[in-house]
Design a protein around this motif. Sequence first.
Motif, PDB file in Angstrom:
ATOM      1  N   ASN A  51       0.674  -1.383  -0.010  1.00  0.00           N
ATOM      2  CA  ASN A  51       0.355  -0.107   0.143  1.00  0.00           C
ATOM      3  C   ASN A  51       0.803   1.232   0.102  1.00  0.00           C
ATOM      4  N   CYS A  52       1.817   1.071  -0.734  1.00  0.00           N
ATOM      5  CA  CYS A  52       2.892   2.372  -0.508  1.00  0.00           C
ATOM      6  C   CYS A  52       2.793   3.391  -1.480  1.00  0.00           C
ATOM      7  N   ASN A 104       1.734   2.204   8.782  1.00  0.00           N
ATOM      8  CA  ASN A 104       2.065   1.154   7.680  1.00  0.00           C
ATOM      9  C   ASN A 104       2.911   0.043   8.164  1.00  0.00           C
ATOM     10  N   THR A 108       4.187  -3.661   6.706  1.00  0.00           N
ATOM     11  CA  THR A 108       5.442  -3.967   6.527  1.00  0.00           C
ATOM     12  C   THR A 108       6.155  -5.011   7.514  1.00  0.00           C
TER      13      THR A 108
END
Length: 129
Positions: A51-52, A104, A108
Amino acid sequence: MKNIIYLLFVLAVASCGKKEEVQEPLNPEIEVSTPEELVLNGKELFDSKGNCAACHQPDQRIIGPSIVEIATIYRDENADMVEFLKGNAKPIVDPDQYEIMKTNFAITKKMSDEELHAIVSYMYSHLIK
């Protein structure tokens, strides 16, 4: 007996035909063999599972710094981007945005080292262009 020999002959001839290779989609669980495959796998992860891309674009700042800016700073500082993505290193690119990025880490931190290295390879590939 002739029927068995004939059947074996037909099977042998049929199996000698050229088979089409089916290209499997990139999978982060599969070891890649070339730098190009690593970068493609990293792009896939960057855009989907990681989702970067929601915050980072190749050459412009949106919510977070651009990929080029991140890769340049990590390269110049000789810093470990994988350790940052694991939540084990302090932010060096834009510490003011750290709280947003920290959300995030739930994504990760669940990624394998291979997946994280693929993402980092994709990001560094923007410096080569």
